[in-house]
Motif scaffolding. Structure first.
Motif, mmCIF file in Angstrom:
data_model
loop_
_atom_site.group_PDB
_atom_site.id
_atom_site.type_symbol
_atom_site.label_atom_id
_atom_site.label_comp_id
_atom_site.label_asym_id
_atom_site.label_seq_id
_atom_site.Cartn_x
_atom_site.Cartn_y
_atom_site.Cartn_z
ATOM 1 N N LYS A 9 38.583 36.896 29.066
ATOM 2 C CA LYS A 9 38.268 37.693 30.254
ATOM 3 C C LYS A 9 38.455 36.923 31.565
ATOM 4 N N TRP A 69 38.487 26.839 34.001
ATOM 5 C CA TRP A 69 39.098 27.714 35.003
ATOM 6 C C TRP A 69 40.290 27.040 35.675
ATOM 7 N N TRP A 82 44.403 28.113 34.983
ATOM 8 C CA TRP A 82 45.299 28.626 36.005
ATOM 9 C C TRP A 82 46.439 27.657 36.320
ATOM 10 N N TRP A 102 46.065 42.909 28.952
ATOM 11 C CA TRP A 102 46.942 41.781 28.618
ATOM 12 C C TRP A 102 46.618 41.144 27.274
ATOM 13 N N ILE A 125 41.374 36.909 33.378
ATOM 14 C CA ILE A 125 42.447 37.495 34.168
ATOM 15 C C ILE A 125 42.071 38.940 34.501
ATOM 16 N N PRO A 126 42.364 39.409 35.725
ATOM 17 C CA PRO A 126 42.082 40.823 36.038
ATOM 18 C C PRO A 126 42.749 41.758 35.037
ATOM 19 N N PHE A 127 42.062 42.812 34.661
ATOM 20 C CA PHE A 127 42.546 43.791 33.671
ATOM 21 C C PHE A 127 42.842 43.130 32.326
ATOM 22 N N SER A 128 41.942 42.211 31.938
ATOM 23 C CA SER A 128 42.137 41.443 30.702
ATOM 24 C C SER A 128 42.321 42.322 29.482
ATOM 25 N N TRP A 166 38.411 32.622 44.666
ATOM 26 C CA TRP A 166 37.953 33.600 43.682
ATOM 27 C C TRP A 166 36.821 33.019 42.841
ATOM 28 N N SER A 175 43.204 36.038 28.698
ATOM 29 C CA SER A 175 42.744 37.430 28.730
ATOM 30 C C SER A 175 41.681 37.677 27.671
ATOM 31 N N ASP A 222 33.221 34.747 43.204
ATOM 32 C CA ASP A 222 32.963 35.704 42.130
ATOM 33 C C ASP A 222 33.000 35.103 40.724
ATOM 34 N N ALA A 223 34.084 34.473 40.355
ATOM 35 C CA ALA A 223 34.303 34.094 38.957
ATOM 36 C C ALA A 223 33.239 33.151 38.403
#
Length: 506
Positions: free
Chosen positions: A351, A105, A109, A359, A353-356, A483, A348, A487-488
């Protein structure tokens, strides 16, 4: 089956991208990403003002030496894990099962931030060069030449970013072909500048001056400490020698990637380290004077103008060589965009990244991650918006880029250093017993590099010269870590296998 594809399947991934890249094409993209001209002529801040020519030249030697340790460590890991996810995939597999997801992670990033900011540095430097070309084509700062205002500068920045995104939407063979041109452009152009500039300039300094002269400018920089001045003068070399990991991002598209990837990484460092700074005789303070012929906006422009105007009484030669430099930034930005999109695509796919699902989609015809390309371009444009109000955007973006990009190297290298040797599945390029000491030196050097890019570059500190990188990175990484905690960490497990090795089913 290709050895790189076979190893990819063993790691749990199916072959989705086209594996058509050769070693030479991969090397060309990797070398183009490094952007040779950032090292030939000082571009980062007030490099020459800090400590004079000797510090720049020897800084290049010192930085090149330690960069080799980083490159060797990364080449060994790349040989074992030839995947597009590269750094964050390496971190996940080299760390223990307990820490693997968190290491992955952090690395993912850092790498993403560094690469997208890297697009911004190339777009900014390319816009600076174009700004100077327009100025010298219409006159000079002293006789009514047109100096592009901030709004037009931002338009050039956005225009370059969009062009890179459009080109990266086409097949990778197009990018590879352009990057082969880029490699020869940078090598030939670099040699031309190194050879021609001392020949054209009316006055030049001796070798002893270049290699031994130490000159500070405390009135201009506000820095009176010699060690601190030397540290800041090294920044240009540290900024120049990175980006060689681009070869790793393309390993799923490269033939024999377990061998070609390490060779491309080390070859890029070798060729990049070969070129040295070009120095002639200048009043360093005048190069940055806003009342000079190029408005003090772009040091190389003033250096080239002085040389050609002094001998030929016109700036045609300076404009031609500035166009050569602009081409280097254009090609470099194109390559960085390619790498950034691959990392976003890989993250992505896992999974992260948001909305993977958006992307990770590939272009139906060209099989390139086109959605990831345009996401990177959009974020890069947002990073450049402060150009309208803030004068130190380049310094901030460069610091963010270097810390994120190079900082991402540290995670897998540290994990490789502390892991049990018997658990490492070595590829064709293997360091053996030398691996741990090489990784240790590489890791310490990376920590030092990231630290110095957070330092103030001018004193006294004010809103106009403040290094915004610590604030931007602190906020960005803080949100990413928050994050993770909230959550992550509950669902992100690192790289996600998309093939079942036991029964061969996808």
């Amino acid at each position: 089956m290709d050895s790189g594809e076979k190893r990819l399947n063993e790691l749990g991934y199916k072959q989705e991208l086209r594996r058509e890249m050769t070693l030479f094409k991969t090397f060309a993209i990797s070398f183009s990403t490094m952007t040779l001209f950032t090292g030939i002529i000082p571009l980062y801040g007030s490099s020459l003002l800090y400590a004079g020519p000797a510090s720049l030249v020897w800084g290049w030697v010192v930085v090149s030496f330690f960069t080799w340790f980083v490159g060797l460590a990364m080449a060994e890991i790349c040989s074992s894990f030839p995947t597009t996810g590269s750094l964050y995939f390496w971190a996940a597999h080299l760390a223990s099962p307990k820490w693997g997801p968190f290491a992955s992670w952090c690395c993912a990033w850092l790498e993403t931030i560094g690469l997208i900011a890297g697009m911004g540095t190339q777009a900014y430097a390319g816009s600076q060069t174009l700004q100077s070309i327009i100025l010298l084509c219409t006159g000079t700062n002293k006789d009514g030449g047109y100096f592009a205002p901030k709004w037009l500068f931002l338009c050039m920045y956005i225009g370059l970013t969009i062009i890179w995104a459009v080109l990266n939407t086409f097949a990778l063979e197009v990018i590879a072909f352009i990057d082969i041109i880029s490699m020869w452009w940078q090598v030939a152009g670099g040699l031309v500048i190194i050879i021609m500039l001392p020949l054209v300039a009316l006055t030049t300094q001796s070798a002893s001056y270049v290699f031994t002269h130490f000159e500070m400018s405390p009135k201009a920089t506000g820095i009176s400490s010699k060690p601190y001045a030397v540290i800041l003068s090294f920044l240009v070399s540290q900024y120049s020698l990175y980006g060689y990991d681009s070869a790793a991002h393309l390993t799923e598209e490269t033939k024999g990637a377990d061998k070609a990837g390490p060779i491309a990484i080390l070859s890029s460092i070798n060729l990049g380290s070969f070129f040295q700074h070009s120095e002639t005789s200048y009043d360093f303070s005048y190069l940055y004077d806003t009342s000079n012929e190029t408005a003090g906006a772009f040091v190389p422009a003033q250096i080239l103008y002085d040389a050609f105007h002094g001998r030929y009484h016109n700036s045609t030669g300076a404009i031609i060589l500035l166009f050569v430099i602009w081409g280097s930034f254009f090609f470099g930005g194109l390559s960085v965009t390619t790498s950034a999109a691959r990392v976003v695509y890989a993250l992505s796919r896992d999974k992260g990244i948001p909305f993977s699902s958006i992307w990770r989609q590939l272009h139906p015809k060209h099989k390139v991650p086109s959605n990831a390309v345009w996401l990177c371009a959009a974020i890069c444009i947002i990073l450049g918006l402060p150009i309208l109000k803030v004068n130190v955007v380049f310094t901030a973006i460069t610091s963010i880029c270097t810390i994120g990009w190079v900082g991402g190297y540290a995670v897998p290298i540290f994990a490789r250093m502390v892991m049990a040797e018997q658990k490492f599945n070595a590829g064709p390029f293997y360091l053996g017993k030398a691996s741990r000491p090489i990784c240790l030196i590489a890791f310490l050097w990376i920590c030092y590099t990231c630290s110095v890019f957070l330092l103030p570059t001018f004193y006294p500190i004010s809103w106009d010269n403040f290094n915004y990188a610590p604030v931007a990175l602190g906020v960005g990484l803080g949100l990413i870590m928050l994050w993770w905690l909230l959550d992550a960490r509950k669902w992100f497990t690192g790289p996600v296998r998309n093939i079942d090795n036991e029964n061969g089913k996808v």
